[in-house]
Design a protein around this motif. Structure first.
Motif, PDB file in Angstrom:
ATOM      1  N   THR A 139       0.814  -1.223   0.000  1.00 53.44           N
ATOM      2  CA  THR A 139       0.000   0.000   0.000  1.00 53.44           C
ATOM      3  C   THR A 139       0.845   1.270   0.000  1.00 53.44           C
ATOM      4  O   THR A 139       0.301   2.367   0.157  1.00 53.44           O
ATOM      5  CB  THR A 139      -0.942   0.025   1.221  1.00 53.44           C
ATOM      6  OG1 THR A 139      -0.149   0.022   2.409  1.00 53.44           O
ATOM      7  CG2 THR A 139      -1.888  -1.173   1.227  1.00 53.44           C
ATOM      8  N   ALA A 140       2.155   1.131  -0.197  1.00 54.66           N
ATOM      9  CA  ALA A 140       3.035   2.299  -0.169  1.00 54.66           C
ATOM     10  C   ALA A 140       2.724   3.258  -1.306  1.00 54.66           C
ATOM     11  O   ALA A 140       2.424   2.845  -2.424  1.00 54.66           O
ATOM     12  CB  ALA A 140       4.496   1.851  -0.265  1.00 54.66           C
ATOM     13  N   SER A 172       4.368   6.189   2.859  1.00 51.06           N
ATOM     14  CA  SER A 172       2.926   6.295   2.678  1.00 51.06           C
ATOM     15  C   SER A 172       2.379   7.320   3.669  1.00 51.06           C
ATOM     16  O   SER A 172       2.732   7.290   4.836  1.00 51.06           O
ATOM     17  CB  SER A 172       2.234   4.943   2.849  1.00 51.06           C
ATOM     18  OG  SER A 172       2.659   4.291   4.001  1.00 51.06           O
ATOM     19  N   GLU A 173       1.594   8.225   3.145  1.00 51.80           N
ATOM     20  CA  GLU A 173       1.020   9.335   3.911  1.00 51.80           C
ATOM     21  C   GLU A 173       2.062   9.967   4.823  1.00 51.80           C
ATOM     22  O   GLU A 173       3.043  10.504   4.360  1.00 51.80           O
ATOM     23  CB  GLU A 173      -0.231   8.884   4.657  1.00 51.80           C
ATOM     24  CG  GLU A 173      -1.357   8.496   3.714  1.00 51.80           C
ATOM     25  CD  GLU A 173      -2.639   8.206   4.433  1.00 51.80           C
ATOM     26  OE1 GLU A 173      -2.886   8.797   5.495  1.00 51.80           O
ATOM     27  OE2 GLU A 173      -3.405   7.395   3.899  1.00 51.80           O
ATOM     28  N   ALA A 174       1.878   9.873   6.149  1.00 52.34           N
ATOM     29  CA  ALA A 174       2.777  10.560   7.076  1.00 52.34           C
ATOM     30  C   ALA A 174       3.964   9.710   7.517  1.00 52.34           C
ATOM     31  O   ALA A 174       4.850  10.197   8.207  1.00 52.34           O
ATOM     32  CB  ALA A 174       1.988  11.005   8.304  1.00 52.34           C
ATOM     33  N   LEU A 175       3.993   8.415   7.139  1.00 50.00           N
ATOM     34  CA  LEU A 175       5.055   7.525   7.606  1.00 50.00           C
ATOM     35  C   LEU A 175       6.095   7.244   6.522  1.00 50.00           C
ATOM     36  O   LEU A 175       5.744   7.023   5.358  1.00 50.00           O
ATOM     37  CB  LEU A 175       4.465   6.186   8.062  1.00 50.00           C
ATOM     38  CG  LEU A 175       3.563   6.226   9.295  1.00 50.00           C
ATOM     39  CD1 LEU A 175       2.994   4.836   9.572  1.00 50.00           C
ATOM     40  CD2 LEU A 175       4.326   6.738  10.506  1.00 50.00           C
ATOM     41  N   ARG A 212       7.637   9.693  11.383  1.00 51.11           N
ATOM     42  CA  ARG A 212       6.275  10.188  11.212  1.00 51.11           C
ATOM     43  C   ARG A 212       6.390  11.685  10.984  1.00 51.11           C
ATOM     44  O   ARG A 212       6.971  12.394  11.814  1.00 51.11           O
ATOM     45  CB  ARG A 212       5.432   9.889  12.448  1.00 51.11           C
ATOM     46  CG  ARG A 212       4.012  10.420  12.348  1.00 51.11           C
ATOM     47  CD  ARG A 212       3.138   9.986  13.521  1.00 51.11           C
ATOM     48  NE  ARG A 212       2.865   8.550  13.414  1.00 51.11           N
ATOM     49  CZ  ARG A 212       3.152   7.652  14.345  1.00 51.11           C
ATOM     50  NH1 ARG A 212       3.733   8.003  15.470  1.00 51.11           N
ATOM     51  NH2 ARG A 212       2.851   6.384  14.166  1.00 51.11           N
ATOM     52  N   ASN A 213       5.903  12.147   9.840  1.00 50.76           N
ATOM     53  CA  ASN A 213       6.037  13.563   9.474  1.00 50.76           C
ATOM     54  C   ASN A 213       7.496  14.017   9.587  1.00 50.76           C
ATOM     55  O   ASN A 213       7.791  15.063  10.152  1.00 50.76           O
ATOM     56  CB  ASN A 213       5.121  14.428  10.339  1.00 50.76           C
ATOM     57  CG  ASN A 213       3.664  14.083  10.113  1.00 50.76           C
ATOM     58  OD1 ASN A 213       3.230  13.842   8.992  1.00 50.76           O
ATOM     59  ND2 ASN A 213       2.900  14.010  11.192  1.00 50.76           N
TER      60      ASN A 213
END
Length: 144
Positions: A41-42, A59-62, A85-86
């Motif tokens: 899902t990356a 992926s997203e914030a990670l 994370r962020n």
């Protein structure tokens, strides 16, 4: 003032796969196969599988970034990783993966040493997540 904390943890996982060590090892070395079981899902995935090479799973914030320190084809992989994370590191780890021949089968032994920073992640989450990756690897090896 920010309260900085660290929790250290080590865990060991073992799996038996019904393929020879060369096939189990190849599933870590081949970018397409590894993405299938490790980062399906990356948003972005890269694998430069060589000593000194890097792996990036975003992926997203990670963001999960690894650097390969030692690779012995068909036998051993040692890598260091940072989960951010962020763009802020929340864990740092050293992982050793061994591939042991049992006839036509592989016994995989994974040992991970972790530092969890400032309470952003729980050691049990990492162990469960890594166990899920190894289960997904079993499915990929069965399908292949």
């Amino acid at each position: 003032m920010t309260d900085h904390s660290v929790i250290t943890s080590t865990f060991t996982l073992e799996r038996d796969y019904p393929v020879p060590p060369t096939a189990a090892f190849a599933a870590w070395a081949d970018p397409a196969i590894k993405r299938e079981w490790f980062a399906p899902t990356a948003d972005h995935y890269e694998l430069d599988f060589r000593t000194g090479g890097r792996e990036l799973n975003r992926s997203e914030a990670l963001t999960f970034t690894s650097t390969y320190h030692d690779i012995v084809p068909g036998e051993r992989i040692v890598y260091g990783s940072v989960l951010a994370r962020n763009d802020r590191p929340v864990t740092a780890s050293l992982t050793t993966v061994q591939f042991v021949s049992h006839g036509k089968h592989t016994r995989l032994l994974l040992i991970e040493q972790d530092s969890f920073l400032d309470g952003h992640e729980d050691p049990m989450w990492r162990e469960q997540g890594t166990a899920s990756w190894l289960d997904a690897l079993a499915a990929a090896l069965s399908a292949g």
